[in-house]
Design an enzyme around this catalytic site. Structure first.
Site, PDB file in Angstrom:
ATOM      1  N   GLU A 477       0.836  -1.210   0.000  1.00 37.37           N
ATOM      2  CA  GLU A 477       0.000   0.000   0.000  1.00 37.37           C
ATOM      3  C   GLU A 477       0.868   1.256   0.000  1.00 37.37           C
ATOM      4  O   GLU A 477       0.491   2.273  -0.575  1.00 37.37           O
ATOM      5  CB  GLU A 477      -0.970  -0.003   1.178  1.00 37.37           C
ATOM      6  CG  GLU A 477      -1.986  -1.163   1.170  1.00 37.37           C
ATOM      7  CD  GLU A 477      -2.719  -1.334  -0.158  1.00 37.37           C
ATOM      8  OE1 GLU A 477      -2.920  -0.333  -0.876  1.00 37.37           O
ATOM      9  OE2 GLU A 477      -3.078  -2.485  -0.497  1.00 37.37           O
ATOM     10  N   HIS A 480       1.702   2.297  -3.524  1.00 31.55           N
ATOM     11  CA  HIS A 480       0.660   3.142  -4.136  1.00 31.55           C
ATOM     12  C   HIS A 480       0.758   4.568  -3.606  1.00 31.55           C
ATOM     13  O   HIS A 480       0.690   5.535  -4.358  1.00 31.55           O
ATOM     14  CB  HIS A 480      -0.731   2.596  -3.792  1.00 31.55           C
ATOM     15  CG  HIS A 480      -1.078   1.333  -4.492  1.00 31.55           C
ATOM     16  ND1 HIS A 480      -0.995   1.189  -5.852  1.00 31.55           N
ATOM     17  CD2 HIS A 480      -1.536   0.143  -4.025  1.00 31.55           C
ATOM     18  CE1 HIS A 480      -1.386  -0.035  -6.196  1.00 31.55           C
ATOM     19  NE2 HIS A 480      -1.708  -0.686  -5.109  1.00 31.55           N
ATOM     20  N   GLU A 506      -0.199  -1.334 -10.321  1.00 34.53           N
ATOM     21  CA  GLU A 506       0.385  -2.173  -9.271  1.00 34.53           C
ATOM     22  C   GLU A 506       1.910  -2.280  -9.389  1.00 34.53           C
ATOM     23  O   GLU A 506       2.533  -2.982  -8.607  1.00 34.53           O
ATOM     24  CB  GLU A 506      -0.243  -3.569  -9.262  1.00 34.53           C
ATOM     25  CG  GLU A 506      -1.747  -3.598  -9.015  1.00 34.53           C
ATOM     26  CD  GLU A 506      -2.182  -3.094  -7.644  1.00 34.53           C
ATOM     27  OE1 GLU A 506      -1.370  -3.157  -6.705  1.00 34.53           O
ATOM     28  OE2 GLU A 506      -3.324  -2.611  -7.526  1.00 34.53           O
ATOM     29  N   HIS A 606     -13.603  -7.386  -6.103  1.00 36.96           N
ATOM     30  CA  HIS A 606     -12.687  -6.755  -7.045  1.00 36.96           C
ATOM     31  C   HIS A 606     -13.353  -6.482  -8.391  1.00 36.96           C
ATOM     32  O   HIS A 606     -13.205  -5.417  -8.962  1.00 36.96           O
ATOM     33  CB  HIS A 606     -11.484  -7.668  -7.312  1.00 36.96           C
ATOM     34  CG  HIS A 606     -10.421  -7.558  -6.298  1.00 36.96           C
ATOM     35  ND1 HIS A 606     -10.466  -8.249  -5.122  1.00 36.96           N
ATOM     36  CD2 HIS A 606      -9.284  -6.826  -6.271  1.00 36.96           C
ATOM     37  CE1 HIS A 606      -9.385  -7.950  -4.414  1.00 36.96           C
ATOM     38  NE2 HIS A 606      -8.657  -7.097  -5.089  1.00 36.96           N
ATOM     39  N   ILE A 607     -14.042  -7.488  -8.901  1.00 34.14           N
ATOM     40  CA  ILE A 607     -14.560  -7.320 -10.259  1.00 34.14           C
ATOM     41  C   ILE A 607     -16.017  -6.872 -10.296  1.00 34.14           C
ATOM     42  O   ILE A 607     -16.480  -6.374 -11.302  1.00 34.14           O
ATOM     43  CB  ILE A 607     -14.360  -8.590 -11.131  1.00 34.14           C
ATOM     44  CG1 ILE A 607     -15.239  -9.751 -10.672  1.00 34.14           C
ATOM     45  CG2 ILE A 607     -12.902  -9.012 -11.137  1.00 34.14           C
ATOM     46  CD1 ILE A 607     -15.305 -10.875 -11.710  1.00 34.14           C
ATOM     47  N   ALA A 609     -17.439  -4.917  -7.612  1.00 37.15           N
ATOM     48  CA  ALA A 609     -17.647  -3.668  -6.884  1.00 37.15           C
ATOM     49  C   ALA A 609     -16.398  -2.788  -6.896  1.00 37.15           C
ATOM     50  O   ALA A 609     -16.435  -1.661  -6.438  1.00 37.15           O
ATOM     51  CB  ALA A 609     -18.078  -3.958  -5.449  1.00 37.15           C
ATOM     52  N   GLY A 610     -15.291  -3.313  -7.383  1.00 40.25           N
ATOM     53  CA  GLY A 610     -14.072  -2.502  -7.417  1.00 40.25           C
ATOM     54  C   GLY A 610     -13.778  -2.119  -8.851  1.00 40.25           C
ATOM     55  O   GLY A 610     -14.638  -2.188  -9.713  1.00 40.25           O
ATOM     56  N   GLY A 611     -12.570  -1.734  -9.105  1.00 43.02           N
ATOM     57  CA  GLY A 611     -12.246  -1.275 -10.450  1.00 43.02           C
ATOM     58  C   GLY A 611     -11.656  -2.357 -11.342  1.00 43.02           C
ATOM     59  O   GLY A 611     -11.115  -2.041 -12.394  1.00 43.02           O
ATOM     60  N   TYR A 612     -11.751  -3.621 -10.916  1.00 45.21           N
ATOM     61  CA  TYR A 612     -11.018  -4.665 -11.621  1.00 45.21           C
ATOM     62  C   TYR A 612     -11.830  -5.449 -12.641  1.00 45.21           C
ATOM     63  O   TYR A 612     -11.422  -6.518 -13.058  1.00 45.21           O
ATOM     64  CB  TYR A 612     -10.386  -5.628 -10.613  1.00 45.21           C
ATOM     65  CG  TYR A 612      -9.152  -5.046  -9.982  1.00 45.21           C
ATOM     66  CD1 TYR A 612      -7.910  -5.205 -10.580  1.00 45.21           C
ATOM     67  CD2 TYR A 612      -9.222  -4.303  -8.811  1.00 45.21           C
ATOM     68  CE1 TYR A 612      -6.767  -4.668 -10.021  1.00 45.21           C
ATOM     69  CE2 TYR A 612      -8.088  -3.749  -8.244  1.00 45.21           C
ATOM     70  CZ  TYR A 612      -6.861  -3.936  -8.852  1.00 45.21           C
ATOM     71  OH  TYR A 612      -5.732  -3.392  -8.302  1.00 45.21           O
TER      72      TYR A 612
HETATM   73 ZN    ZN Z   1      -2.471  -2.624  -4.947  1.00 45.28          ZN
END
Ligand code: ZN
Length: 694
Positions: A477, A480, A506, A606-607, A609-612
């Site tokens: 983290e 980032h 990443e 991740h896929i 509800a997230g950006g993935y």
């Molecule tokens: Zn990350």
């Protein structure tokens, strides 16, 4: 500026303690109204210069994203029924605003005119890329649609935003809803002391005020630390099965069932893609990625799969043998894997989690991490006590450059609080670097990050003792956060992590993770929290060796997730049974097939509800970049140790500084002098067979 609303009335540090859910709706209404008015004025004026266009555009976008970022942060770390309600109520306004902005024809035309102007080439690279990306985003936002299709597009994106919030809340609810309470000693066999302490604290958090590690009762929950600790150590196979089944069916039934949401999300994404003229949602997603297309990604994933399959099969055979010699007569089942993997890890490395944690107390790890960052990138990090925070465990730090000039800051929120904070670890931004949005009297606004982890707090007067994985997560983290904070780009649209392609973002985080496996760095970090003794050299070597432990199995799992994600977003949703597809891909790839009732998709935030979405492969993609980038430091170590300093500064000045202002391939080349090589990753994970490893 609104004087009474704490979401709006701050310049440097928001007054978190005075923020409540009731501030969210009025704050968002106010900023959206102001920015909308400014957007309308801008459309009227239709300026012809980049300055006339991009400056007001950045200001009006930033106002909304900054306030919404705060609301999102509160929703993530101070979740409550009132906060959820306020968030859900506001989200449509925000989505509507961004659609309105992205679909502004006058703004789009002005951007295109700038791009087609002969003077475009004389603008800075950052500006050129900002303009190009704004045009791309407007196209993906439906600027070219007929009014009728635009309405459809907007309705779809509204519904998608709402579904993703519901998806997250369902996972949170389902995780909260489950607890296995253990009351007798025979139910806790195998659990080491720190697991028992954690289980007793879980019981206390759930109203069993007198719970103790010694006498119970003990609570096992589906929060990751609790779940993992139980699955790795409980020798009660029946209870492991029970907890495991609860985990893989989270949010898959009853009121928090995510399966209908998944179907609807996939259907809507397909609809969105077809409105924009794409075959499927994967193609839409890849428009904003570094990877050239689905084929290129599949080639990389299949390369990894091929290298990882035999090692993963061997991993499973090892577990089966160990289980048999220890008296398990049945075949290995999914609820056995973590348990026997942990026994094998103990046997092979002698590394019990509770022997490792005392060497990784949070305060010392932070100090070590900061020293590494300071040395590599020539900055200074210091705590700043007088900044308001949202929880007593949160701290604020500021970052200074070599000349002692303050350049950035970050909040650190290290511990799990399942009653109000979402799971996982993540970095987010309070605000980004920008000259346009500089506070009054200053030339630039400094970037501020949030670093959020979910490690266990200190128990019984000890500091928070971290697992090695929690240490690597923290480093991750911070990678980032560093890319956000050490940017030198001053146009908010492309500063820091803004507009860094998902599959490249990443790079910085995994690069930082690599330092945890760097022998000299690790030996500096690992000190016993009571005695200050360094970790024994043999133990340290073993910890380093764990990197390749079960690397084949881990790689296949990631490949499986990534291929499932791509398949879900390329298939026709009308012909698609998501669960069946996920099962089929898992059976093809994994040596131990999932249970037929496995519903991991229902918690695959991740896929969904997230950006993935159609972007899970990004982890592997970026691992190639990060392994290869870190390889430069390893090569220097062998051949020319003095180069480390040069490389650190070069990494700072390319990857960390340039952020979204250049294409990530160009940034990588600037650092490494060539394009990335996938073998760096296979080598790092020990997956290159001897004949290929030369
Ligand atoms: Zn990350």
């Amino acid at each position: 500026m609104h004087e009474s609303n704490p979401l709006l009335s701050w310049e440097l540090y928001p007054d978190f303690p005075s923020m409540t859910a009731s501030h969210v709706v009025p704050a968002m209404q106010e900023v959206i109204a102001r920015s909308r008015a400014e957007l309308e004025a801008l459309e009227q004026a239709a300026p012809r210069t980049w300055h006339g266009l991009l400056v007001p555009l950045e200001r009006l976008t930033d106002r909304v994203s900054k306030a919404w970022g705060l609301a999102t942060h509160l929703h993530n770390v101070k979740n409550s029924p009132a906060m959820r309600q306020a968030y859900a109520q506001t989200q449509p306004l925000v989505v509507e605003f961004y659609n309105r902005l992205g679909q502004s024809r006058p703004v789009y035309d002005a951007l295109v005119a700038l791009r087609d102007n002969p003077e475009f080439g004389s603008l800075s690279q950052a500006l050129q890329r900002a303009i190009t990306l704004l045009i791309r985003d407007a196209a993906l936002q439906g600027v070219g649609l007929s009014p009728e299709n635009r309405d459809r597009f907007n309705a779809v994106s509204q519904e998608l935003a709402e579904l993703s919030t519901r998806f997250t809340n369902n996972v949170l609810d389902a995780t909260q809803a489950y607890a296995l309470t253990l009351t007798t000693k025979d139910q806790i066999t195998g659990l080491p002391e720190d697991s028992l302490r954690l289980a007793a604290s879980m019981a206390r958090a759930r109203g069993q005020e007198n719970a103790t590690a010694e006498d119970g009762p003990w609570c096992v929950t589906l929060d990751l630390p609790s779940f993992l600790s139980f699955m790795q150590h409980s020798s009660r196979r029946d209870l492991r099965e029970e907890v495991y089944r609860a985990y893989i069916t989270r949010a898959a039934s009853g009121e928090s069932d995510n399966l209908p949401l998944i179907r609807r999300i996939l259907e809507l994404r397909r609809k969105l893609a077809s409105l924009l003229g794409f075959d499927n949602f994967a193609d839409v997603s890849l428009e904003r990625k570094m990877a050239p297309g689905v084929d290129g990604i599949e080639t990389l994933l299949r390369t990894i799969q091929e290298a990882a399959t035999d090692p993963a099969l061997n991993d499973l055979i090892d577990l089966g043998e160990l289980a048999r010699t220890q008296g398990q007569t049945e075949d290995i089942q999914p609820w056995d894997v973590m348990y026997w993997a942990e026994r094998l890890r103990e046997q092979r490395f002698g590394l019990r989690d509770d022997l490792i944690r005392p060497y990784f107390p949070l305060p010392a790890i932070l100090q070590g991490l900061f020293e590494l960052i300071e040395e590599l990138f020539e900055v200074r990090i210091e705590i700043q006590a007088d900044v308001p925070v949202w929880h007593p465990d949160v701290s604020y730090y500021r970052v200074r450059n070599r000349e002692a000039v303050e350049i950035a800051g970050f909040y650190l929120d290290p511990y799990a609080r399942s009653e109000e904070k979402r799971g996982g670890a993540w970095m987010d931004e309070l605000c980004g670097r920008s000259t346009v949005c500089a506070p009054p009297g200053q030339t630039v606004r400094l970037p501020v990050a949030y670093v959020n982890c979910n490690q266990r707090p200190g128990l019984d007067n000890a500091p928070s003792l971290m697992s090695f994985q929690e240490v690597t997560t923290l480093f991750h983290e911070f990678g980032h956060a560093l890319q956000h904070m050490l940017t030198t780009v001053e146009h908010g649209f492309v500063a820091g992590i803004s507009n860094v392609e998902w599959d490249a973002v990443e790079l910085a985080s995994q690069f930082m993770e690599n330092w945890c496996y760097h022998p000299e760095t690790l030996s500096g970090l690992a000190r016993h929290y009571q005695t200050g003794e360094p970790m024994d050299a043999a133990l340290l070597d073993k910890l380093l060796e764990t990197r390749t432990f079960r690397a084949g199995s881990n790689a296949l799992r990631q490949v499986c997730f990534a291929l499932t994600d791509l398949a879900l977003h390329t298939a026709d949703p009308d012909q698609l049974d998501p669960i069946e597809m996920a099962q089929r891909i898992a059976r093809e790839i994994l040596p131990l097939p999932p249970l037929p009732e496995d519903r991991f998709l229902c918690a695959f935030s991740h896929i969904f509800a997230g950006g993935y979405a159609a972007g899970y492969y990004s982890y592997k993609w970026a691992e190639v970049l990060s392994a290869d980038a870190f390889g430069a430091f390893e090569e220097a170590e062998t051949h020319d140790p003095a180069r480390r300093r040069v490389l650190g500064l070069r990494f700072r000045d390319t990857v960390l500084a340039l952020g979204g202002s250049r294409h990530p391939m160009e940034v990588f080349r600037l650092f490494r002098g060539r394009e990335p090589d996938p073998h760096a990753l296979l080598r790092q994970e020990g997956l290159l067979s001897a004949n290929k490893d030369n």
